[in-house]
Scaffold this motif. Structure first.
Motif, PDB file in Angstrom:
ATOM      1  N   SER A  87      30.827  20.024  62.127  1.00  0.00           N
ATOM      2  CA  SER A  87      29.538  19.831  61.450  1.00  0.00           C
ATOM      3  C   SER A  87      28.515  20.865  61.916  1.00  0.00           C
ATOM      4  O   SER A  87      27.761  21.421  61.107  1.00  0.00           O
ATOM      5  CB  SER A  87      29.008  18.417  61.711  1.00  0.00           C
ATOM      6  N   CYS A 136      27.146  23.684  59.426  1.00  0.00           N
ATOM      7  CA  CYS A 136      25.690  23.628  59.255  1.00  0.00           C
ATOM      8  C   CYS A 136      25.053  24.961  59.655  1.00  0.00           C
ATOM      9  O   CYS A 136      24.238  25.520  58.914  1.00  0.00           O
ATOM     10  CB  CYS A 136      25.127  22.478  60.080  1.00  0.00           C
ATOM     11  N   GLY A 148      26.893  14.820  59.164  1.00  0.00           N
ATOM     12  CA  GLY A 148      28.346  14.973  59.227  1.00  0.00           C
ATOM     13  C   GLY A 148      29.016  13.735  59.789  1.00  0.00           C
ATOM     14  O   GLY A 148      30.029  13.249  59.268  1.00  0.00           O
ATOM     15  N   GLY A 176      25.746  19.913  56.898  1.00  0.00           N
ATOM     16  CA  GLY A 176      26.310  19.010  57.897  1.00  0.00           C
ATOM     17  C   GLY A 176      27.230  17.986  57.281  1.00  0.00           C
ATOM     18  O   GLY A 176      28.298  17.678  57.820  1.00  0.00           O
ATOM     19  N   GLY A 194      30.394  19.528  56.530  1.00  0.00           N
ATOM     20  CA  GLY A 194      31.136  19.627  57.785  1.00  0.00           C
ATOM     21  C   GLY A 194      31.800  18.314  58.159  1.00  0.00           C
ATOM     22  O   GLY A 194      32.928  18.301  58.659  1.00  0.00           O
ATOM     23  N   GLY A 195      31.116  17.196  57.924  1.00  0.00           N
ATOM     24  CA  GLY A 195      31.699  15.885  58.201  1.00  0.00           C
ATOM     25  C   GLY A 195      32.919  15.602  57.339  1.00  0.00           C
ATOM     26  O   GLY A 195      33.915  15.035  57.810  1.00  0.00           O
TER      27      GLY A 195
END
Length: 199
Positions: free
Chosen positions: A96, A100, A123, A179, A182-183
Motif C-alpha cells: 500500500s 501510494c 489499503g 492506497g 495497493g490493498g
C-alpha cells in the motif's frame, strides 16, 4: 456490541499495528528534527531520495492528524486484527505504501509534499473487507462498498472541508485511491502465497 474479550489481543495480531503506532508517535514527537529528512518531497524524490516514498507516511501535519490516523490504525485492528500475521501485515503495509507513494509521484503532479498514513490505511481497509468476504462475513461487502463510495466521492467532489481544517492541510484524496489499489494488490499477493503454501 464490541466486547473486550473478542478483540484480537494475541501477540501475532497486535504487534505490527503497535510498531506502526510507535514509529508514527516517534516521528510526531521529533517532527521538527526529522521532518525535512523524511517527508515526501517531489523534487527530492526526483533527485533520487526514493526512501521518502515510504518514510513520508509516518509523518503528520499536526496532532489532530496523528490522532486521527492513530485511531484508524486501532479501529482497523478491532475490525480485522484477527487476520493479521507478521508476514501479511508487512506485505499490506509495504504494498500500500509503495503503490501510494509511486502513484502520487507519477500521477498526482499537483502534490509536491505529502505526509500521513491515510493512504496505507485505505489499503488495510480494502484488504480487511476482502478478507471478511473470503471468510463469508457479510459485513465485508458493506465495508468494501462503503470504501469504494467514499473514494469515488472524494475523486469527484474532493475531501471534507472540516477534515482539512482539522488537520490544517489539504487532504491528498489521490493517496486514498492509490492506497486502496495497493490493498487490493496486497490481497492478491497474500492469496497467492497462501495458495502456494497449501499445495
Amino acid at each position: 456490541m464490541l466486547q473486550f474479550k473478542s478483540l484480537p489481543v494475541q501477540t501475532i495480531h497486535i504487534l505490527c499495528p503497535l510498531i506502526v503506532l510507535i514509529f508514527a508517535l516517534i516521528a510526531f514527537v521529533f517532527d521538527e528534527q526529522i521532518a525535512d529528512l523524511l517527508i515526501y518531497n517531489r523534487d527530492l524524490v526526483t533527485q533520487g531520495e526514493y526512501y521518502r516514498l515510504l518514510s513520508g507516511h509516518f509523518l503528520h501535519t499536526n496532532g489532530n492528524h496523528f490522532l486521527l490516523n492513530g485511531a484508524a490504525v486501532i479501529l482497523l485492528w478491532t475490525l480485522h486484527g484477527q487476520y493479521y500475521q507478521h508476514q501479511n501485515y508487512l506485505i499490506i503495509f509495504l504494498t500500500s505504501a509503495i503503490v501510494c507513494g509511486f502513484g502520487i509521484h507519477w500521477y498526482s503532479l499537483d502534490i509536491s509534499l505529502y505526509v500521513g498514513l491515510s493512504g496505507i490505511l485505505h489499503g488495510f481497509f480494502v484488504w480487511g473487507a476482502l478478507m471478511d468476504i473470503k471468510h463469508k462475513e457479510k459485513t465485508g461487502y458493506l465495508l468494501l462498498i462503503g470504501v469504494i463510495l467514499k473514494i469515488a466521492h472524494e475523486q469527484f467532489y474532493g475531501a471534507s472541508a472540516d477534515v482539512e481544517s482539522f488537520i490544517e492541510s489539504s487532504v491528498a484524496t489521490d493517496a486514498h485511491l492509490f492506497g486502496a489499489i495497493g490493498g487490493l494488490l496486497a490481497y492478491i499477493i497474500c492469496y497467492m502465497i497462501d495458495k502456494k503454501k497449501t499445495r
